[in-house]
Design a protein around this motif. Structure first.
Motif, short mmCIF file in Angstrom:
data_model
loop_
_atom_site.label_atom_id
_atom_site.label_comp_id
_atom_site.label_asym_id
_atom_site.label_seq_id
_atom_site.Cartn_x
_atom_site.Cartn_y
_atom_site.Cartn_z
N LEU A 6 0.84 -1.19 0.00
CA LEU A 6 0.00 0.00 0.00
C LEU A 6 0.88 1.25 0.00
O LEU A 6 1.75 1.40 0.86
CB LEU A 6 -0.92 0.01 1.22
N LYS A 14 -3.39 3.94 4.79
CA LYS A 14 -2.61 2.74 4.47
C LYS A 14 -2.56 1.75 5.64
O LYS A 14 -2.80 0.56 5.44
CB LYS A 14 -1.18 3.13 4.06
N SER A 15 -2.25 2.23 6.81
CA SER A 15 -2.12 1.33 7.96
C SER A 15 -3.47 0.77 8.40
O SER A 15 -3.60 -0.43 8.67
CB SER A 15 -1.45 2.04 9.13
N GLY A 18 -4.65 -1.53 5.66
CA GLY A 18 -3.77 -2.70 5.66
C GLY A 18 -4.15 -3.68 6.75
O GLY A 18 -4.21 -4.89 6.54
N TYR A 19 -4.45 -3.15 7.94
CA TYR A 19 -4.87 -4.01 9.05
C TYR A 19 -6.20 -4.69 8.72
O TYR A 19 -6.35 -5.90 8.91
CB TYR A 19 -4.99 -3.19 10.34
N PHE A 29 0.23 -8.44 8.45
CA PHE A 29 0.32 -7.02 8.13
C PHE A 29 1.56 -6.42 8.77
O PHE A 29 1.84 -6.65 9.95
CB PHE A 29 -0.92 -6.28 8.62
N ASP A 31 3.42 -2.54 9.07
CA ASP A 31 3.53 -1.12 8.84
C ASP A 31 5.04 -0.85 8.74
O ASP A 31 5.77 -1.01 9.71
CB ASP A 31 2.91 -0.36 10.01
N SER A 76 2.38 -1.73 4.50
CA SER A 76 1.96 -0.33 4.42
C SER A 76 3.24 0.50 4.44
O SER A 76 3.97 0.49 5.44
CB SER A 76 1.08 0.01 5.64
N THR A 77 3.53 1.19 3.34
CA THR A 77 4.76 1.96 3.26
C THR A 77 4.58 3.33 3.89
O THR A 77 3.46 3.79 4.09
CB THR A 77 5.20 2.16 1.79
N ASN A 145 -10.02 5.86 -1.66
CA ASN A 145 -10.38 5.69 -0.25
C ASN A 145 -11.36 6.80 0.10
O ASN A 145 -10.99 7.82 0.67
CB ASN A 145 -9.16 5.73 0.65
N THR A 153 -11.92 -1.95 1.56
CA THR A 153 -11.26 -3.24 1.62
C THR A 153 -11.81 -4.20 0.56
O THR A 153 -11.06 -4.89 -0.11
CB THR A 153 -11.41 -3.85 3.04
#
Length: 164
Positions: A6, A14-15, A18-19, A29, A31, A76-77, A145, A153
């Motif tokens: 992400l 993102k976080s 991602g979760y 996952f 981060d 998650s970048t 988003n 999701t």
């Protein structure tokens, strides 16, 4: 199994997404920023303050490489990971890059108490202008988003069908 990566602006979700995605896919996952902080036993703002952005970006690359060697995880970048093409090359080797596209207006409505750079709308726009073309260029998939977490999701899961 490919990784799900992400990318996007700071505070684009993102976080959080991602979760949520990890709960629906059973992928682990990670981060990337938190991973770096744990490995370095320091917070990113201290690294920036004491060693500068270039040093931080080198650490970021090191730990993205480490994470990318795994299979079937969600990464998650950090929002600025796209600033260094080497990071994208590393992530694409075993990952599908998803750009979470969220408007500046939505991002600015969030509480950014712990993110000094995001408390100022001019800073947000500056970051956006610097990075938006990179996010779009490097994305394999672009997801808006602009809805609740379940909807976003599900959009991701649908877009990934047949790609993992």
């Amino acid at each position: 199994m490919k990784n799900i990566v992400l990318i996007g602006m700071p505070a684009c979700g993102k976080s959080t997404i991602g979760y949520w995605l990890s709960q629906k896919t059973n992928y682990l996952f990670f981060d990337a920023d938190k991973y770096l902080e744990e490995k370095e036993n320091r917070i990113i703002s201290d690294i920036f303050a004491n060693e500068g952005e270039e040093y931080f970006r080198d650490l970021e690359t090191k730990y993205l490489k480490e994470l990318s060697e795994r299979q079937g995880i969600i990464i998650s970048t950090g929002g600025g990971a796209v600033k260094k093409k080497e990071n994208i090359d590393i992530l694409k080797q075993n990952g599908i890059i998803i750009f979470l596209d969220r408007t500046i207006e939505d991002i600015s409505r969030e509480n950014h108490e712990n993110r000094p750079l995001l408390q100022n709308i001019e800073n947000l726009w500056k970051l956006y202008d610097e990075r938006i073309n990179l996010y779009r260029k490097y994305a394999d998939i672009i997801i808006k988003n602009d809805d609740d977490m379940d909807v976003v999701t599900e959009r991701i899961i649908t877009a990934l069908k047949g790609k993992l």
